[in-house]
Design an enzyme around this catalytic site. Structure first.
Site, PDB file in Angstrom:
ATOM      1  N   ASP A  79      11.398  -5.065 102.671  1.00  0.00           N
ATOM      2  CA  ASP A  79      11.355  -3.637 102.954  1.00  0.00           C
ATOM      3  C   ASP A  79      11.536  -3.390 104.459  1.00  0.00           C
ATOM      4  OD1 ASP A  79      11.127  -0.959 102.426  1.00  0.00           O
ATOM      5  OD2 ASP A  79       9.131  -1.087 101.526  1.00  0.00           O
TER       6      ASP A  79
ATOM      7  N   GLU B 274      14.599  -0.638 109.571  1.00  0.00           N
ATOM      8  CA  GLU B 274      15.469   0.403 110.110  1.00  0.00           C
ATOM      9  C   GLU B 274      15.001   0.942 111.461  1.00  0.00           C
ATOM     10  OE1 GLU B 274      15.153   0.539 105.645  1.00  0.00           O
ATOM     11  OE2 GLU B 274      13.717   1.076 107.200  1.00  0.00           O
TER      12      GLU B 274
ATOM     13  N   ASP C 126      13.692   5.439  99.275  1.00  0.00           N
ATOM     14  CA  ASP C 126      12.672   6.380  98.814  1.00  0.00           C
ATOM     15  C   ASP C 126      13.305   7.695  98.366  1.00  0.00           C
ATOM     16  OD1 ASP C 126      10.992   4.394  99.610  1.00  0.00           O
ATOM     17  OD2 ASP C 126      10.311   5.391 101.430  1.00  0.00           O
TER      18      ASP C 126
END
Length: 756
Positions: free
Chosen positions: A416, A419, A482
């Site tokens: 995960d 970024e 998400d």
């Protein structure tokens, strides 16, 4: 980034110098360099106090031509850079004829005529112009703030459409959009993207890759409406034009340059179930989910533990929370005994409360600020630092923390984040912070993937990764990030996945039911069908569980139906996965990829092909109404057997147990006999579901992989009048041939079945 104020004027504070005329061409056997003045030179004095733009033209691989434009060449280049394949000395051939210089590479030719205004024109094998950089298309600019930008523009033809640029949730066709290639954690409901790829694909049969890992600003017909503009804050801009003629050819050449996706293991194509993000769970909760799926006849392949398998405020220290999981090794063994694979959530951040923070800081494995302090913030985890994957020692250290988990029985990691990478830092290898912002995720995913390959063996490594950039397709699988729990978010997720597939990524998934919020049962049930007809399939949410019985008995039935359908389709799906691995053509294919000459297919973003032959149109409405376009040919609904002749638009209405799911004319779907798992023995009495074309010379060859490396079986189909003869090579097992809507026959070695 925009530099002009309308067509005629330049923005205040901006100065632009355009390549205007050729002053010299230096040609070699495989490449040439040209020097362009930024104004018309009429006398010798015009050459004083004026810059040149240098354009180097070369070909690293057949059908790919690169252009490197430079203002000042003495600028230090600290990296990072994309790792590109291709011949170091080039493969092109240069030809000069008077004022014309041409560089040819396979079906692609670049033409420069030094007698007229500055123009670089790209032509296909038939001499048709694909695109060109003409007047005001090659330039450098400075802004009022003193920033220096290199600018490239390539012309758009009438009706030309642009796709790709990563996983973008904005409209599928990118014309009219401003796209900044810059990693961001913006969710699926914004113009930001987790997976930014400076590559676009054109409906005219070519692609363009901007070879710059940092921020690339694209104006896709949005500043100069007949141009795609791309700019970087640098002294050099390098781009590659990638030939077709078909979109598949473009993707094959592009992924040969930037890397082909690894082939995920067969078990990864089954259903993944997670604990969800912030829900309360322990071993009892996990076992209740696993046993509940089994009791309801829903096959489960992978169980995933999200963040809170670790102790609060200590992500990531890779240690199980002992208060919640006192016996992790025993628990994993109990889950493995139920036939499950295990996935764990991780990210590249080390929280200050974790003992690993001090260890990593002491060893120099965390990213530093220019003053030597460890870079930290409190967003996401208190006082967290960032692992410096530019350091080989830090990469080895990170892998050493993951290996004990693999030794416990973990099979995969959800990588995960990656970024929000700062630019006010110093990297171990001296990389430029701006160029590293997007590239960081590539190092992160590569570090984890390489460990899995080493420990589990080639062909067994698989990630569930959120962020990526060019080349990241080598480390599958990627999921869409998400999203909200709504039909709108379901549609925007699909747009993102289709854009990613046209950016070189072969495998993609998403959170079934949506991540944020709790979906209405209608949303959940419709999303189940979509999710289980995607490359990879995962049930995941944020603050609520995603087990199907939470959404009613019908949701259980839908989950069971489509999970088992996917398992039956696995010989076909795995064949599509092998194609993605070998050629770069993705499993989930936008309609324009398979039908580039059908104008109706070019804007379609609510349906796709799963592999070459199975058309899927998810339902985005509670009442089951859905529009679907079927291109030319006869299409057969896989679930109902209805036959439809295209081209045709249809409005259909489906219950939760169905959706538009059409098989292409001429297709043969190899189906597994066992629908209980994705990685069963596909050669144990398979069925060949045949949708023959009316062609009298109809033939088809179908390959069914063997189990765990066993030899594949090859089935050869040939029409003989009103009969279909099928011969098997490589297997003595019995198989069934079934003609859609018609007869069937079972045998071994050779089977004949009537077509009428």
């Amino acid at each position: 980034m925009k530099f002009t104020d309308g067509f005629w004027r330049i923005r205040e504070g901006v100065q632009i110098s355009y390549a205007t005329e050729v002053r010299d061409v230096r040609a070699e056997a495989k490449r040439f360099t040209t020097y362009a003045a930024v104004k018309k030179v009429t006398r010798r004095g015009d050459t004083l106090n004026a810059p040149l733009i240098t354009a180097e033209c070369f070909s690293p691989a057949e059908g790919v031509i690169g252009v490197r434009i430079t203002h000042h060449s003495g600028t230090r280049r600290p990296g990072p850079d994309f790792a590109l394949a291709g011949a170091a000395d080039g493969v092109g051939a240069v030809r000069r004829d008077g004022t014309v210089t041409e560089l040819a590479s396979g079906p692609l030719t670049l033409r420069l005529d030094s007698s007229g205004p500055w123009t670089l024109a790209f032509h296909d094998a038939d001499g048709r112009e694909l695109t060109r950089a003409n007047a005001k298309s090659t330039a450098f600019a400075t802004t009022a703030e003193g920033a220096h930008h290199m600018i490239g523009r390539l012309a758009l033809g009438v009706g030309e459409q642009v796709y790709g640029l990563g996983e973008r949730f904005t409209p599928f066709v990118k014309n009219g959009q401003v796209v900044d290639v810059w990693q961001a954690d913006g969710g699926t409901s914004s113009e930001q993207a987790y997976k930014n790829v400076p590559f676009y694909l054109s409906s005219r049969g070519y692609g363009v890759f901007v070879n710059h890992p940092g921020k690339v600003s694209f104006e896709v017909g949005s500043e100069a409406v007949g141009q795609v503009q791309f700019s970087v804050a640098d002294q050099t801009l390098e781009y590659y034009v990638v030939a077709g003629p078909t979109p598949k050819d473009v993707l094959a050449r592009y992924t040969a340059l930037t890397g082909r996706p690894a082939l995920p293991p067969a078990w990864s194509f089954g259903l993944w179930l997670t604990t969800s993000f912030t829900t309360s769970y322990d071993e009892g909760t996990v076992m209740s989910f696993v046993d509940g799926m089994a009791e309801r006849g829903i096959p489960l392949s992978v169980f995933h533990f999200d963040c809170f398998w670790m102790r609060e405020y200590q992500w990531c220290d890779f240690a199980w929370d002992p208060d919640v999981f006192p016996d992790p090794a025993g628990m994993l063994a109990r889950l493995k005994a139920k036939g499950l694979r295990i996935s764990l959530w991780i990210n590249p951040y080390i929280a200050q409360k974790s003992p690993l923070f001090d260890e990593a800081a002491r060893l120099g494995h965390l990213v530093h600020r220019p003053d030597g302090d460890v870079w930290q913030w409190d967003l996401w985890q208190a006082g967290m630092g960032l692992v410096d994957f530019t350091s080989p020692d830090a990469r080895a250290w990170f892998q050493s923390k993951l290996k004990p988990l693999l030794d416990q029985g973990v099979d995969s990691f959800k990588t995960d984040f990656g970024e929000r990478i700062p630019t006010d830092v110093v990297w171990h290898d001296g990389s430029d912070p701006e160029r590293m912002h997007n590239y960081y995720t590539h190092l992160y995913n590569r570090t984890v993937f390489e460990l899995l390959e080493k420990e589990r063996g080639q062909g067994e490594a698989v990630l569930f990764a959120r962020s990526a950039t060019a080349g990241g397709q080598q480390y599958p699988v990627h999921w869409g990030g998400d999203c909200w729990s709504s039909f709108e978010a379901m549609a925007e997720s699909l747009r993102g996945g289709l854009s990613l597939s046209l950016s070189g990524f072969g495998f993609w998934s998403h959170d079934i039911g949506g991540f944020e919020g709790t979906p209405d049962p209608a949303v959940f049930k419709r999303w189940l069908a979509f999710g289980l007809l995607s490359s990879h399939s995962r049930l995941h949410g944020s603050s609520s569980y995603r087990v199907p019985w939470e959404f009613g008995d019908e949701a259980v039935e839908v989950a069971r139906r489509f999970t088992r359908l996917k398992h039956r389709l696995m010989p076909y799906l795995y064949g599509a996965a092998v194609t993605a691995h070998r050629t770069g053509v993705p499993m989930m294919r936008p309609m324009v990829l398979e039908f580039p000459h059908d104008p109706a297919c070019r804007p379609l973003d609510r349906q796709y092909l799963l592999g070459a032959d199975l058309l899927v149109a998810p339902v985005f409405a509670e009442d089951g109404e859905v529009e679907v376009y079927l291109p030319e040919g006869t299409w057969t609904h896989l679930l109902t057997g209805e036959r439809v002749t295209g081209p045709v638009w249809r409005t259909e209405r489906h219950g939760y147990d169905s959706l538009p799911l059409y098989v292409r004319e001429g297709a043969v779907l190899p189906l597994a006999g066992d629908d209980s798992r994705p990685d069963g023995d596909w050669l144990a009495e398979p069925t060949l579901l045949v949708h023959p074309s009316a062609a009298p010379a109809y033939t088809r060859t179908v390959t069914v992989p063997g189990l765990t490396g066993a030899p594949a079986a090859v089935f050869r189909l040939r029409r003989e009048g009103d009969l279909l003869r099928v011969t098997a090579e490589g297997t003595d097992a019995r198989f069934t041939v079934r003609v859609a809507g018609g007869a069937s026959a079972t045998g071994a070695g050779e089977v004949t079945v009537p077509l009428a």
